[in-house]
Design an enzyme around this catalytic site. Structure first.
Site, PDB file in Angstrom:
ATOM      1  N   THR A 117      17.762 -23.935  13.889  1.00  0.00           N
ATOM      2  CA  THR A 117      17.255 -22.730  13.438  1.00  0.00           C
ATOM      3  C   THR A 117      15.765 -23.227  12.751  1.00  0.00           C
ATOM      4  O   THR A 117      15.672 -24.305  12.087  1.00  0.00           O
ATOM      5  CB  THR A 117      18.014 -22.108  12.170  1.00  0.00           C
ATOM      6  OG1 THR A 117      17.279 -21.071  11.842  1.00  0.00           O
ATOM      7  CG2 THR A 117      18.207 -22.888  10.942  1.00  0.00           C
ATOM      8  N   GLU A 118      14.930 -22.399  13.265  1.00  0.00           N
ATOM      9  CA  GLU A 118      13.370 -23.327  13.033  1.00  0.00           C
ATOM     10  C   GLU A 118      12.760 -23.292  11.820  1.00  0.00           C
ATOM     11  O   GLU A 118      12.206 -23.977  11.134  1.00  0.00           O
ATOM     12  CB  GLU A 118      12.241 -22.370  13.726  1.00  0.00           C
ATOM     13  CG  GLU A 118      12.157 -21.037  13.654  1.00  0.00           C
ATOM     14  CD  GLU A 118      13.017 -19.976  14.591  1.00  0.00           C
ATOM     15  OE1 GLU A 118      14.076 -20.492  14.831  1.00  0.00           O
ATOM     16  OE2 GLU A 118      12.418 -19.171  14.876  1.00  0.00           O
ATOM     17  N   ASN A 119      13.780 -22.433  10.779  1.00  0.00           N
ATOM     18  CA  ASN A 119      13.467 -23.090   9.146  1.00  0.00           C
ATOM     19  C   ASN A 119      14.006 -23.955   8.629  1.00  0.00           C
ATOM     20  O   ASN A 119      14.283 -24.143   7.541  1.00  0.00           O
ATOM     21  CB  ASN A 119      13.782 -21.592   8.291  1.00  0.00           C
ATOM     22  CG  ASN A 119      15.292 -20.960   8.740  1.00  0.00           C
ATOM     23  OD1 ASN A 119      15.771 -21.126   9.885  1.00  0.00           O
ATOM     24  ND2 ASN A 119      15.868 -20.850   7.695  1.00  0.00           N
ATOM     25  N   SER A 148      10.519 -29.366  11.963  1.00  0.00           N
ATOM     26  CA  SER A 148      11.219 -28.540  12.688  1.00  0.00           C
ATOM     27  C   SER A 148      10.493 -27.919  13.842  1.00  0.00           C
ATOM     28  O   SER A 148      11.158 -28.012  15.031  1.00  0.00           O
ATOM     29  CB  SER A 148      11.694 -27.331  11.950  1.00  0.00           C
ATOM     30  OG  SER A 148      12.256 -26.490  12.536  1.00  0.00           O
TER      31      SER A 148
END
Lengths: 220, 227, 220, 227
Positions: free
Chosen positions: B60-62, B102
């Site tokens: 997840t990009e966060n 990320s």
């Protein structure tokens, strides 16, 4: 997916002649000695090696150089009191040398790992190491354009891996390894300990397993 | 990964796929052990159809790898959310990292696959999924451009036609682009498609519609075979 | 040197009108609510805010927007189901918006913190968000030039700090904070816990204290 | 930081400073709580003269803040070394990071100060300290260029004259440059200097030599006063 290898020889198998190989370590701290020894046995030749130094004494990277497998070395600090193997090869014209400022070396590998096509840095402006490189004024300051260093293989050392390839390091032995892991098509890691997923603190993982292709445990 | 079908499989004895079925079809094509980012919205539902033993690791990009299923009840933790800002869980072997790391992971080509929704996909694989371009619409891109450019493979999950019946696979996108020539496959309710890179679109499988009808309704060069 | 502040009001003191302020958080995870509330009381106006979103519901960043203190916002994803404060300001022309891809936003702040004058990325090439920006072919691929985002102040949230300013975060609340801490002249951190030097694991520190100027503990 | 002296202090009743004294003089000018990188060689010895309560935090470019004194005996750990590759120790509040992060810290202007050795410094603050330029010399730059460009202030620690008696403060460097206009102060065995940025060099203090004699031996515009 990360492959847990039974031996260092298995871990370095398939490295082709002419490959670009990143070799971790700052001096001997973090140097992947067992992987380098296996690469010597494996025998790939005509390599371009990227590492901070150009080998110390007669082991590790110095042994790889002595074996005649390295065509070119890219590093920041080749000359040391115990770099006699490199010194001799260099003075006799048997190895090519590219010197890069240490931060530029690290940042160029980070760029390769991060999909950055190039970046502007002030380091090196007005010096021999920026000769022939493009410069540019940005907001009144002069910068030099530096390009990524991507590699076929990274050989690094870590303290502990889980079987998914997540890595933690120990003290200043961390140095270049996390950056190199991101910049190579195949990242090979020698570790002192292998644990199951869930045994490393997710907040403290330094290299996520996505960057790791092969792991081998070596005696500590 | 399942090999590209040599010739289209037509399921005309049934209707179009439901949303769950679409997600299941796509999930079945995700390779074992792949690192995958599932976009916000319908793509997120693909996670529900991944077999637990597939070893697929979700990004997840966060700032997380090893994301687990949605969190419910006491497991909800405001510090642990996905890119859609919904509470999620952590699987063994997870790791956390900051946003620059990320997105370096995404942009550096380390994710095997991402699944995204779309307004339109062109025959050459151009993707439009972030902005309707309508006057007054507030643009919001999030991580869509980074994912589309960075992931090794991009799968699109969408209905093939708008509510007005307009096809979303088009010669040239009319919506603002997210990225050029980035889409590899398209999973829809009535068919799955392979983008070949030479402006041909290969139909792999259909549901509730025949290849011939598809060809009549889409204004792109549709093929029934990769060869 | 890191200053341990007695209150959030002390921590945000001195922020000037017209400042560029980085605000941590992804949605509400990692949002420095207490620092933002203090900034509202402090009253600096005409701010440029850089944050992933443009506020949620009526608290945090949304409250700062509602207070009329923000001239411009730079973010990746302003439009959300609960971004009504921003939506209204934007539609009535009371706030300027710059949208950047999320990774470009993060990388531009990293560049500011790392002394990078600019970098080439493939993200955004051929899209509205690259219009007017320089593009360049490198090794057969097209890249767009992006410039750093440096700021006067960063307002971030962390889980635990030691008194030297070393920080650790918790789960996905980490998000932008470590990058923002490097990109601002003054970095202000709200934390849940403060400990003595030596109590954090040096291997697990995410933000070294060198990046942290002011800390305030807030009730968790 | 000690204010720049309004006028030079001449200690002509004694000889030049010894190496320890040089390090002590420089250490006395390091602000409390500063983040400092000490270069390889003589600059490293400055650490021995920092009062423990000064709160100075040492950075080593191989990935650490909070470096402690040299390690001896059982405390020697091959995983814990400084930039000169000597074993060191860790102080409470230390942190470790990788090389790209470490040099981002340097290059991004976060270190308050670095101390470097030099072959030559020009009146405008150009630094030459990495390469003699002699035929056959193997170039090795390490982190010198990054430090010189990145640290907020650069102090040079060196003898003022070569063994052959040539001054190392010069109009223009003849050795290959490390960085342009980067040096702020020069600490030598016979005098300390401030580089003003307008090609003047201000003498702050002398030992075993008078300002007049210094002026006669250096081919740069020497001032006895900052005004």
């Amino acid at each position: 997916m990360t492959l847990l290898c039974a031996s260092a020889d298995e871990a370095v198998s398939g490295i082709a002649d002419g490959s670009t190989v990143l070799v971790g370590g700052f001096g001997t701290a973090g140097m992947p000695f067992e992987l380098i020894d296996a690469l010597i046995r494996q025998g790939a030749r005509n390599l371009t090696v990227v590492s901070n130094n150009a080998g110390n004494a007669d082991t590790g990277l110095a042994a790889l150089l002595a074996a005649g497998q390295v065509r070119k070395i890219v590093c920041s600090f080749p000359r040391q009191t115990d770099s006699w193997v490199f010194d001799e090869l260099y003075r006799s014209g048997k190895i090519e040398l590219e010197v890069a400022p240490q931060g530029t070396l690290a940042e160029r590998m980070r760029a390769a790992g991060a999909g950055i096509g190039g970046f502007y840095t002030r380091t090196g402006v007005g010096t021999l190491l920026a000769e022939g490189k493009e410069t540019r004024e940005i907001e009144g300051r002069t910068y030099v354009l530096e390009l990524p260093i991507a590699a076929d293989v990274a050989l690094i050392s870590a303290h502990t891996a889980d079987t998914l390839g997540n890595l933690v390091y120990r003290k200043t032995a961390r140095n270049f390894a996390p950056v190199m892991a991101t910049a190579a098509t195949t990242t090979v890691v020698q570790v002192r300990h292998v644990v199951e997923p869930g045994e490393l603190d997710p907040e403290a993982v330094v290299t996520p397993g996505i960057y790791v292709d092969r792991i081998v445990r070596v005696p500590s | 990964m399942r090999p590209v079908s040599a010739s289209v499989v037509e399921h005309t004895d049934r209707g179009p796929l439901g949303r769950d079925e679409m997600a299941r079809v796509l999930a079945g094509d995700i390779p074992r052990g792949a690192y995958v980012n599932l976009g916000i919205g319908q793509p997120t539902t693909v996670a529900d159809h991944l077999p637990p033993d597939a070893g697929v690791i979700l990004h997840t990009e966060n700032g997380m790898l090893g994301m687990g299923p949605a969190a419910t009840g006491d497991a909800i933790d405001p510090d642990l959310i996905n890119a859609g800002k919904s509470p999620v869980t952590e699987l063994p072997g997870a790791s956390y990292f900051h946003h620059a790391d990320s997105f370096a992971m995404m942009r550096g080509g380390h994710l095997d696959l991402c699944v995204l929704g779309a307004y339109q996909v062109s025959a050459s694989g151009d993707l439009a999924n972030w902005h309707t371009g309508e006057p007054g619409a507030i643009p919001a891109v999030g991580g869509a451009m980074d994912l589309a450019v960075g992931a090794k493979r991009v799968f699109v999950l969408m209905s093939l036609f708008t509510r007005a019946g307009e096809p979303k696979i088009v010669r040239e996108c009319t919506y603002p682009l997210t990225a050029l020539r980035c889409v590899d496959r398209i999973y829809t309710d009535v068919a799955t498609f392979e983008i070949t890179g030479d402006d041909r679109v290969v139909v792999r499988e259909t549901w509730g519609i025949s290849f011939a009808e598809l060809r009549s309704r889409l204004d792109v060069r549709l093929e029934r075979d990769v060869h």
